[in-house]
Design an enzyme around this catalytic site. Structure first.
Site, PDB file in Angstrom:
ATOM      1  CG  ASP A  35      -8.890 -65.785  33.885  1.00  0.00           C
ATOM      2  OD1 ASP A  35      -8.800 -64.666  34.430  1.00  0.00           O
ATOM      3  OD2 ASP A  35      -9.539 -65.978  32.824  1.00  0.00           O
ATOM      4  CB  ILE A  36     -13.257 -68.678  32.571  1.00  0.00           C
ATOM      5  CG1 ILE A  36     -14.153 -69.746  31.971  1.00  0.00           C
ATOM      6  CG2 ILE A  36     -13.419 -67.348  31.856  1.00  0.00           C
ATOM      7  CD1 ILE A  36     -15.630 -69.514  32.240  1.00  0.00           C
ATOM      8  CG  ASN A  97      -6.353 -55.038  34.986  1.00  0.00           C
ATOM      9  OD1 ASN A  97      -5.300 -54.447  34.773  1.00  0.00           O
ATOM     10  ND2 ASN A  97      -6.642 -56.200  34.433  1.00  0.00           N
ATOM     11  CD  GLU A 105     -12.624 -57.972  30.412  1.00  0.00           C
ATOM     12  OE1 GLU A 105     -13.039 -59.112  30.713  1.00  0.00           O
ATOM     13  OE2 GLU A 105     -11.910 -57.732  29.433  1.00  0.00           O
ATOM     14  CB  VAL A 106     -14.935 -59.093  37.088  1.00  0.00           C
ATOM     15  CG1 VAL A 106     -15.868 -59.610  38.182  1.00  0.00           C
ATOM     16  CG2 VAL A 106     -15.024 -59.983  35.847  1.00  0.00           C
ATOM     17  CG  HIS A 110     -10.148 -59.735  39.603  1.00  0.00           C
ATOM     18  ND1 HIS A 110     -11.203 -58.839  39.550  1.00  0.00           N
ATOM     19  CD2 HIS A 110      -9.573 -59.701  38.380  1.00  0.00           C
ATOM     20  CE1 HIS A 110     -11.252 -58.295  38.351  1.00  0.00           C
ATOM     21  NE2 HIS A 110     -10.275 -58.788  37.612  1.00  0.00           N
ATOM     22  CG  HIS A 112      -5.339 -61.038  36.627  1.00  0.00           C
ATOM     23  ND1 HIS A 112      -6.067 -61.676  35.652  1.00  0.00           N
ATOM     24  CD2 HIS A 112      -5.988 -59.868  36.855  1.00  0.00           C
ATOM     25  CE1 HIS A 112      -7.107 -60.934  35.300  1.00  0.00           C
ATOM     26  NE2 HIS A 112      -7.081 -59.817  36.018  1.00  0.00           N
TER      27      HIS A 112
HETATM   28  P1  5GP Z   1     -10.115 -58.028  34.631  1.00  0.00           P
HETATM   29  O1  5GP Z   1     -10.076 -57.615  33.195  1.00  0.00           O
HETATM   30  O2  5GP Z   1     -11.371 -57.549  35.328  1.00  0.00           O
HETATM   31  O3  5GP Z   1      -8.874 -57.693  35.382  1.00  0.00           O
HETATM   32  O4  5GP Z   1     -10.131 -59.613  34.628  1.00  0.00           O
HETATM   33  C1  5GP Z   1     -11.295 -60.384  34.669  1.00  0.00           C
HETATM   34  C2  5GP Z   1     -10.879 -61.813  34.478  1.00  0.00           C
HETATM   35  O5  5GP Z   1     -11.936 -62.644  34.864  1.00  0.00           O
HETATM   36  C3  5GP Z   1     -10.524 -62.169  33.021  1.00  0.00           C
HETATM   37  O6  5GP Z   1      -9.201 -62.683  32.973  1.00  0.00           O
HETATM   38  C4  5GP Z   1     -11.578 -63.215  32.655  1.00  0.00           C
HETATM   39  O7  5GP Z   1     -11.073 -64.243  31.822  1.00  0.00           O
HETATM   40  C5  5GP Z   1     -12.008 -63.743  34.016  1.00  0.00           C
HETATM   41  N1  5GP Z   1     -13.363 -64.237  34.077  1.00  0.00           N
HETATM   42  C6  5GP Z   1     -14.477 -63.615  33.628  1.00  0.00           C
HETATM   43  N2  5GP Z   1     -15.570 -64.353  33.878  1.00  0.00           N
HETATM   44  C7  5GP Z   1     -15.136 -65.464  34.515  1.00  0.00           C
HETATM   45  C8  5GP Z   1     -15.801 -66.604  35.041  1.00  0.00           C
HETATM   46  O8  5GP Z   1     -17.017 -66.750  34.985  1.00  0.00           O
HETATM   47  N3  5GP Z   1     -15.030 -67.558  35.636  1.00  0.00           N
HETATM   48  C9  5GP Z   1     -13.665 -67.417  35.730  1.00  0.00           C
HETATM   49  N4  5GP Z   1     -12.998 -68.412  36.324  1.00  0.00           N
HETATM   50  N5  5GP Z   1     -13.010 -66.363  35.244  1.00  0.00           N
HETATM   51  C10 5GP Z   1     -13.734 -65.387  34.644  1.00  0.00           C
END
Ligand code: 5GP
Length: 125
Positions: A35-36, A97, A105-106, A110, A112
């Site tokens: 994760d970034i 999520n 968010e994405v 995915h 985690h």
């Molecule tokens: P969500 O909130 O959708 O469950 O988690 C999205 C995750 O993607 C977050 O933990 C965020 O830090 C990670 N993320 C967002 N953009 C990028 C990216 O460009 N590269 C990587 N490696 N992680 C990302």
């Protein structure tokens, strides 16, 4: 039920190689990368290569091969970091999520994989 996949989401771009990622492991149907913005010392994201928005989308539409590969790839991440409690590892949390209530968010499925510290209670409040 119709699931609409946005192929411009950031993980789709990672899968196409349009933006870089810090790869942890790859399998036929799955990619795992760091994760970034890590929330714990171990914070790996595991994604199917296929265009699935959420867990329910994946479970409904993915092939058996994709689903098995995804589950085993998550296990390989757990193994790579020696996290399995059954193998005397520290343990871990898997978190997925989905949608608005989950604050996803994405919009590409995915999981985690979190560990490296005591993670606290599952939900605040
Ligand atoms: P969500 O909130 O959708 O469950 O988690 C999205 C995750 O993607 C977050 O933990 C965020 O830090 C990670 N993320 C967002 N953009 C990028 C990216 O460009 N590269 C990587 N490696 N992680 C990302």
């Amino acid at each position: 039920m119709a699931y609409e996949y946005d192929n411009q989401n950031i993980f789709a771009k990672i899968l196409r190689g349009e933006i870089p990622n810090d790869t942890v492991l790859e399998t036929d149907h799955t990619l795992a990368f760091n994760d970034i913005a890590p929330q714990a010392p171990v914070h790996v994201l595991v994604i199917p290569r296929g265009p699935y928005v959420t867990w329910d989308h994946f479970a409904a539409k993915a092939s058996d091969a994709e689903i098995i590969d995804y589950a085993r790839a998550i296990r390989k991440v757990i193994d790579k970091f020696d996290l399995s409690p059954g193998e005397h590892g520290q343990g871990y949390r898997l978190l997925v999520n989905g949608g608005e209530a989950g604050i996803q968010e994405v919009p590409h499925l995915h999981t985690h994989v979190l560990s490296g510290r005591i993670l606290g209670r599952m939900l605040p409040g």
